[in-house]
Design a protein around this motif. Structure first.
Motif, PDB file in Angstrom:
ATOM      1  N   MET A 364      -3.378  -5.582   6.997  1.00  0.00           N
ATOM      2  CA  MET A 364      -4.150  -4.691   6.134  1.00  0.00           C
ATOM      3  C   MET A 364      -3.511  -3.314   6.010  1.00  0.00           C
ATOM      4  SD  MET A 364      -6.429  -6.424   4.751  1.00  0.00           S
ATOM      5  CE  MET A 364      -7.258  -5.063   3.934  1.00  0.00           C
ATOM      6  N   ARG A 368      -2.890  -2.235   2.202  1.00  0.00           N
ATOM      7  CA  ARG A 368      -3.606  -1.078   1.656  1.00  0.00           C
ATOM      8  C   ARG A 368      -2.671  -0.065   1.009  1.00  0.00           C
ATOM      9  NH1 ARG A 368      -7.488  -1.341   6.799  1.00  0.00           N
ATOM     10  NH2 ARG A 368      -9.297  -2.356   5.808  1.00  0.00           N
ATOM     11  N   GLN A 378      -7.777  -5.660  -3.159  1.00  0.00           N
ATOM     12  CA  GLN A 378      -9.209  -5.769  -3.449  1.00  0.00           C
ATOM     13  C   GLN A 378      -9.817  -6.995  -2.766  1.00  0.00           C
ATOM     14  OE1 GLN A 378     -10.317  -5.304  -7.640  1.00  0.00           O
ATOM     15  NE2 GLN A 378      -8.388  -4.250  -8.027  1.00  0.00           N
ATOM     16  N   GLU A 381      -9.947  -6.598   1.039  1.00  0.00           N
ATOM     17  CA  GLU A 381     -11.026  -5.693   1.446  1.00  0.00           C
ATOM     18  C   GLU A 381     -12.368  -6.425   1.435  1.00  0.00           C
ATOM     19  OE1 GLU A 381     -10.780  -2.958   2.836  1.00  0.00           O
ATOM     20  OE2 GLU A 381      -8.877  -2.059   2.231  1.00  0.00           O
ATOM     21  N   CYS A 384     -12.515  -8.400   4.524  1.00  0.00           N
ATOM     22  CA  CYS A 384     -12.781  -7.545   5.687  1.00  0.00           C
ATOM     23  C   CYS A 384     -14.264  -7.213   5.797  1.00  0.00           C
ATOM     24  CB  CYS A 384     -11.963  -6.258   5.596  1.00  0.00           C
ATOM     25  SG  CYS A 384     -10.215  -6.464   6.002  1.00  0.00           S
ATOM     26  N   GLN A 385     -14.928  -7.079   4.660  1.00  0.00           N
ATOM     27  CA  GLN A 385     -16.362  -6.796   4.684  1.00  0.00           C
ATOM     28  C   GLN A 385     -17.155  -7.958   5.269  1.00  0.00           C
ATOM     29  OE1 GLN A 385     -17.581  -5.617   0.724  1.00  0.00           O
ATOM     30  NE2 GLN A 385     -15.939  -4.092   0.566  1.00  0.00           N
ATOM     31  N   CYS A 388     -13.787  -8.799  10.042  1.00  0.00           N
ATOM     32  CA  CYS A 388     -12.391  -8.445  10.286  1.00  0.00           C
ATOM     33  C   CYS A 388     -12.161  -8.346  11.787  1.00  0.00           C
ATOM     34  CB  CYS A 388     -12.047  -7.124   9.598  1.00  0.00           C
ATOM     35  SG  CYS A 388     -10.304  -6.663   9.741  1.00  0.00           S
TER      36      CYS A 388
END
Length: 396
Positions: A364, A368, A378, A381, A384-385, A388
């Motif tokens: 990441m 990023r 995108q 992420e 990850c929500q 992670c």
């Protein structure tokens, strides 16, 4: 003394003469036997030729009978299934006419093959496929056309683009049922959390879950989460390397993490069956590297390792998606780009091969650094929500 020697020589001469006469008789008999053998050989060769001619004649009759039976079966059948290749290579199929021709996986079919199939239809042609997944594979390119001007390459245009592109069909038209296309908005194959990664980013909110609350099997690691991203950005061990030949890449640390995840899934999975786990990667070099590492282990039986292109159309109970990308080599354009590009199609196919659980291996910190408008950062992420975990935790 001389008389004795002479008698001895004469005696030896007589013996040699007798031996020569015996050898001549045996030689004569051998010649006669050899002549008989040669005659038998000529006869055997003639018999063989007759048999071969007869077999060839029988083969011809068998093939004619097969074609006649196939023609009879096809004429009597109400439904016939075949591949596009099988259609245009088989004259019996190609000369048939059907009321309706349905072409599945239309996004991966070269337009000329679709056109050949379509001419076999009397009334209707239906093409089923997802234009937001991978396009037909075409490795032939015009060396005089830069890669950013692919539309000017006639080979790529007609063999590397799907019929949805050539027909000008859009997701919005399918959603509204216009331009002779219809959207099938509901999916029930994958967990709703996996669907979340592509619902808005790829399908612009038009993809829906038919049974979002349906019970599904759970697997470790992290059995309470259907999507888990293992972040390799916290260690300097993660590097993307080039193989000795070719333009691919591999990442030894990512391969190690992917294998550990697959092993933990396998240990927690009841009712194991061959190839119930998938390990997918964008790069052939990483695929080969992982295959070599699991050779001779249980994963060689229970896990299938392949590239994203090879996995289109497949599905797995649990999927490990190894992104590979890390410092050492700039991220490939076909992995990180905007909506509507090959990168979007590749990422869409990669994550949607999972039915119940998706495990992602990604750096990441490196991802990023990519433009925020690109789908790779995108989508990662969003993952990850969900959940992670630092990849180093696997060593704990």
């Amino acid at each position: 003394m001389r008389d004795t020697q002479l008698a001895s020589y004469l005696q030896a001469k007589v013996a040699l003469t007798q031996e020569l006469e015996e050898l001549e008789r045996e030689l004569q008999a051998g010649h006669e036997h050899l002549a008989a053998l040669e005659q038998a050989l000529v006869k055997a060769r003639h018999t063989r030729d007759v048999i071969e001619d007869g077999l060839a004649h029988l083969d011809q009759h068998v093939e004619e009978a097969k074609r006649e039976v196939a023609r009879f079966v096809l004429e009597a059948a109400q439904v016939v299934g075949t591949t596009l290749t099988g259609l245009y290579l088989n004259p019996t199929l190609l000369n048939q006419q059907w009321d309706v021709v349905i072409i599945d996986e239309g996004s991966m079919a070269p337009p000329p093959a679709v056109m050949i199939a379509a001419q076999c239809a009397r009334d209707h042609v239906t093409v089923v496929g997802d234009p937001l997944q991978l396009a037909p594979v075409c490795k032939i390119r015009d060396p005089n056309v830069p890669h950013w001007q692919q539309d000017q390459d006639l080979v790529q245009r007609w063999l590397g683009r799907d019929v949805f592109y050539h027909g000008g069909y859009t997701l919005q038209q399918a959603g509204s049922g216009t331009h002779h296309c219809v959207l099938l908005p509901y999916q029930s194959r994958m967990h709703s959390d996996i669907c979340d990664l592509v619902r808005d980013l790829v399908y612009q909110g038009l993809l829906k879950n038919r049974h979002p609350a349906a019970p599904r099997p759970t697997f470790g690691p992290e059995p309470d989460h259907a999507v888990v991203l293992y972040d390799t950005g916290g260690t300097e061990r993660t590097l993307a390397l080039k193989p000795k030949s070719g333009r691919s890449r591999y990442n030894p640390y990512h391969a190690e993490v992917a294998i550990k995840l697959a092993e933990r899934v396998l240990a927690d999975m009841p009712g194991k069956r061959p190839e119930c786990i998938g390990i997918v990667t964008p790069y052939a070099a990483q695929r080969d590297f992982i295959k070599e590492l699991i050779r001779g282990t249980a994963l060689e039986t229970y896990a299938r390792v392949g590239t994203v292109h090879a996995f289109q159309g497949l599905e797995f109970d649990v999927l490990v998606f190894d992104t590979v990308e890390s410092p050492g080599i700039r991220i490939s354009r076909f992995m990180s780009d905007r909506w509507g590009t090959d990168a979007m199609r590749l990422l869409n196919v990669a994550v949607t091969r999972a039915r119940h659980k998706l495990l992602i291996v990604a750096n990441m910190r490196y991802i990023r650094q990519q433009p925020a408008s690109h789908l790779l950062p995108q989508m990662m992420e969003l993952a990850c929500q969900k959940k992670c975990v630092p990849a180093e935790m696997l060593d704990a």
